[in-house]
Design an enzyme around this catalytic site. Structure first.
Site, PDB file in Angstrom:
ATOM      1  N   ASP A 245      84.672  28.431  97.217  1.00  0.00           N
ATOM      2  CA  ASP A 245      85.504  29.571  96.862  1.00  0.00           C
ATOM      3  C   ASP A 245      86.605  29.061  95.928  1.00  0.00           C
ATOM      4  O   ASP A 245      86.746  27.854  95.690  1.00  0.00           O
ATOM      5  CB  ASP A 245      86.065  30.283  98.095  1.00  0.00           C
ATOM      6  CG  ASP A 245      86.433  31.740  97.772  1.00  0.00           C
ATOM      7  OD1 ASP A 245      86.494  32.087  96.573  1.00  0.00           O
ATOM      8  OD2 ASP A 245      86.676  32.525  98.695  1.00  0.00           O
TER       9      ASP A 245
HETATM   10  C1  NOJ Z   1      88.193  34.391  95.905  1.00  0.00           C
HETATM   11  C2  NOJ Z   1      87.433  35.273  96.837  1.00  0.00           C
HETATM   12  O1  NOJ Z   1      87.591  34.828  98.157  1.00  0.00           O
HETATM   13  C3  NOJ Z   1      85.955  35.340  96.525  1.00  0.00           C
HETATM   14  O2  NOJ Z   1      85.351  36.268  97.372  1.00  0.00           O
HETATM   15  C4  NOJ Z   1      85.757  35.695  95.081  1.00  0.00           C
HETATM   16  O3  NOJ Z   1      84.397  35.825  94.796  1.00  0.00           O
HETATM   17  C5  NOJ Z   1      86.395  34.612  94.239  1.00  0.00           C
HETATM   18  N1  NOJ Z   1      87.822  34.562  94.513  1.00  0.00           N
HETATM   19  C6  NOJ Z   1      86.170  34.847  92.752  1.00  0.00           C
HETATM   20  O4  NOJ Z   1      86.885  35.935  92.325  1.00  0.00           O
END
Ligand code: NOJ
Length: 753
Positions: free
Chosen positions: A291
């Site tokens: 993430d």
């Molecule tokens: C953080 C989020 O937790 C995740 O779900 C998302 O896909 C990414 N950022 C990219 O935006």
């Protein structure tokens, strides 16, 4: 018509083997191509494939404080970047792709990721709302259209579906999931993966999906985003992992790990989850992306000492791609050269990433998804809008309808339409709204104005927010300005019925938006009570991204319609329910608490050793609140009524298979759809089992007076569970089967294996 069964069967066999042959030879071709490519790559180029940057256009997380960020474009040219996120539109995608393909030594195309969560340009209901439709076909179609619009805009990878189960409405990201149940969550996960990926990933209208956040992100302590998850094996295996496993089985191409630690180990650095389970036991052959910055965040977690250490832990644990931490690109090559990371781990990650690119058709044509004509033609197609409207209607849940105040008459009514969300065109688009233009949702006022027979007087009453609203900043709620209230009260006095539209702003849920008080924010409760004082004939339309705590409304307001954040077609869907052109059929997929103190609250809880009320205090209860939710899982009313009868359960001790039959009757006077729900209870087991577990459902449409027999077949696996060592076990014994229209009302039958 002459029909030769054996010729037909032979043809089927030939088709089956040709398809098998085609897919085996495709896999062989891809393997040969990718192995050949890997042999040509330098170590730095390999590591480059494992590096993902966000564009400069959009951020969906905190930009790292790192000099490296300034050199993103140079690094793409040098083949040191494998993927970018947050670039959108054919023009931008093409320009970025050209940087990689025309300049880097091997010209390996980038893969373009984006959060296509509930639509790209045409916005469908937030996922929690969609799950309330219990309509898997409609949910699949919604993902299909999202993929069509996103791929037409040059994208080839979505960070969806989020399959995190959550029991805590304080956590703002419940809006992105399918609620609290692992069985329903698994079915929805499969539908969404199928919708995004279709049957041919190399087609120009399909994109790779991503099951996230692996794992236990939805179990953040106290509902605070990014917080610690500390849970036992049984909850992990029986509640949290099933939707991930289902997504893997459905062929999802990627996984995203998560920010949280799970039992002391940050999920991003957890080899058990990623290597042993996902890539080992489950045989997942796609790749895992971290993430946003989660590799770096292992440092503040207290797990990695520095970036070098973090990169080493992450790659060992099975994180194949680094989203926005910069540690892979900076440290992995040195780690390999110093003998601290085995090159085989790098090769394996690169192979997984390149395989997905190959399957997407990017090696055949890096601009495969970049066609301006297609972008124009496939955005805002009529059938996409129709599907968004259909699903928006199906996602609405009727929570209360005393004296059948709904549906509203279509003529001669004088309606007061009041509330800060009544004429909102932005908030209903919700959070994670793809690439939609702001203020493009149909508001409730616009939807109601389509019905010309009534007079509608609108007043906002109060503002919900103050100042700018955005996805990346805290929302400021109005708590002081009451100037509009008097006007609203005057209108309410003069009208026959009040439609009050209240709730959360669309940006008040999602990432980083945990709340401790789940009331109607700001001055809305006060507005509601003041309106009620002058006119009790109120229909409350709620717009929110999570269960709210609304005991006062439940006690006083005669009709309550849960309308979530329904996306582009919001107002049309709501008006059609209010006027009865669509008979509501949604059922809740998360319990609504009476009080925040009950959280976590969920239908599939354990019984405890002291479940029964007694006149002494020594039983499992609260002194100041009931144990029950305000509205339970699976609950939702209709303008008609359904009755259940003739439950018949046949069990076979030889096959451990159980056939459940029940008759459902539309006992009211309108056509309606009912979600028939099947639950079981395993009464005694080596690990205590929940008081109820959903094991099947079917949505049926019935004319007034019509009956239908519904049959469910349950197999041994449906009666099995994971024990505390993570083994899937079947334990014969006593079981209850319950069938009904919610997790609280059912017919029951008990039997023994
Ligand atoms: C953080 C989020 O937790 C995740 O779900 C998302 O896909 C990414 N950022 C990219 O935006």
């Amino acid at each position: 018509m002459y029909f030769n069964k054996s010729i037909f069967q032979t043809k089927l066999i030939i088709i089956f083997f040709s398809l098998l042959y085609a897919s085996v030879s495709f896999a062989k071709d891809s393997e040969k191509f990718i192995n050949g490519l890997i042999q040509k790559m330098t170590l730095e180029e390999k590591v480059g494939q494992m590096n993902q940057y966000s564009s400069f256009f959009d951020v969906t997380g905190p930009p790292p404080n790192d000099d490296n960020a300034k050199h993103k474009y140079d690094q793409i040219r040098s083949g040191l970047v494998g993927s970018v996120l947050n670039v959108k539109g054919v023009k931008e995608v093409r320009a970025m792709q050209e940087l990689a393909v025309n300049n880097s030594r091997l010209g390996i195309p980038l893969i373009f990721g984006f959060d296509v969560i509930h639509g790209y340009k045409t916005i469908t209901p937030i996922p929690l709302a969609e799950s309330a439709s219990w309509d898997l076909k409609a949910i699949e179609l919604s993902a299909r259209f999202a993929a069509t619009e996103a791929s037409a805009a040059g994208l080839n990878w979505t960070f969806a579906p989020m399959v995190d189960i959550s029991r805590d409405a304080r956590w703002g990201r419940v809006m992105e999931g399918a609620g609290e149940d692992p069985y329903l969550g698994s079915q929805v996960a499969i539908a969404r993966v199928k919708g995004f990926q279709g049957t041919d990933l190399s087609a120009t209208n399909t994109i790779a999906a991503c099951a996230k956040h692996f794992a236990a992100y939805g179990f953040a302590e106290a509902g605070r985003d990014y917080n610690t998850a500390d849970i036992g094996t049984s909850t992990l295996h029986n509640i949290i992992l099933p939707p991930f496993k289902a997504a893997a089985k459905a062929g999802v191409k990627t996984f995203m790990n998560s920010f949280n630690e799970l039992n002391g180990i940050p999920a991003t650095g957890d080899p058990y989850l990623q290597r042993e389970l996902l890539k080992g036991a489950w045989g997942f052959s796609g790749f895992v992306v971290s993430d946003w910055g989660s590799i770096d965040q292992m440092i503040p977690h207290g797990f990695a000492e520095d970036g070098v250490h973090a990169a080493k832990i992450a790659v060992h644990s099975g994180s194949d791609m680094d989203m926005e931490s910069y540690h892979y690109v900076k440290h992995l090559a040195n780690l390999v050269n110093d003998g601290k990371v085995d090159i085989q781990l790098i090769d394996d990650a690169v192979k997984r990433i390149l395989t997905v690119k190959y399957e997407l058709g990017l090696f055949d044509d890096p601009y495969h998804y970049c066609n301006e004509k297609r972008e124009k033609e496939l955005t805002f197609q009529e059938d996409c809008t129709a599907a968004a409207l259909d699903l928006a209607k199906k996602s609405i849940v009727l929570l209360k309808n005393d004296n059948n105040i709904l549906p509203l008459a279509k003529k001669n009514l004088h309606i007061a339409l009041i509330g800060p969300l009544a004429n909102e065109k932005n908030s209903p688009l919700g959070s994670w709204r793809g690439a939609v233009d702001a203020n493009t949702a149909i508001s409730v006022l616009e939807g109601m104005e389509e019905y010309k027979g009534n007079k509608v007087n609108y007043s906002k009453g109060v503002d919900l927010t103050v100042g700018e609203t955005s996805f990346i900043r805290e929302i400021n709620i109005n708590e002081t300005v009451r100037t509009g209230m008097d006007g609203a009260i005057e209108i309410a006095k003069k009208c026959g019925v009040v439609v009050l539209v209240l709730g959360e702003h669309g940006f008040q849920t999602a990432e980083g938006r945990s709340r401790t008080v789940l009331d109607l924010p700001g001055l809305q409760q006060e507005l509601m009570e003041k309106i009620y004082a002058v006119n009790k004939n109120i229909v409350l339309v709620l717009m929110n991204g999570r269960p709210l705590v609304i005991p006062w409304a439940d006690e006083h307001i005669p009709a309550i319609v849960e309308a979530w954040h329904l996306g582009s077609q919001s107002g049309n869907a709501i008006a059609s329910v209010l006027y009865g052109d669509y008979n509501p059929s949604g059922k809740l997929t998360m319990s609504f608490p009476r009080n925040e103190g009950q959280i976590p609250i969920y239908y599939n809880h354990k019984n405890t050793g002291r479940p029964d009320p007694s006149d002494m205090v020594f039983w499992s209860h609260y002194s100041d609140e009931s144990n029950d939710p305000l509205y339970p899982f699976g609950y939702g009313l209709s303008y008609t009524s359904f009755t259940y009868s003739d439950l018949d359960v046949q069990s076979s001790n030889e096959t451990n298979q159980v056939t459940v039959r029940v008759t459902v009757t539309n006992s009211g006077d309108k056509f309606g759809e009912e979600v028939v729900q099947l639950y079981i209870r395993d009464l005694f087991a080596s690990i205590t089992r929940p008081v109820k577990e959903l094991k099947g459902f079917e949505k049926v449409g019935l004319e007034p007076g019509q009956q239908k027999d519904i049959t469910f077949v349950l197999r041994e696996a449906d009666f099995s569970f994971y024990d505390n060592r993570g083994r899937f076990v079947f334990e014969p014994g006593e079981f209850d089967v319950m069938v009904g229209g919610s997790s609280k009302e059912w017919l029951k039958y008990s039997f023994e294996f």
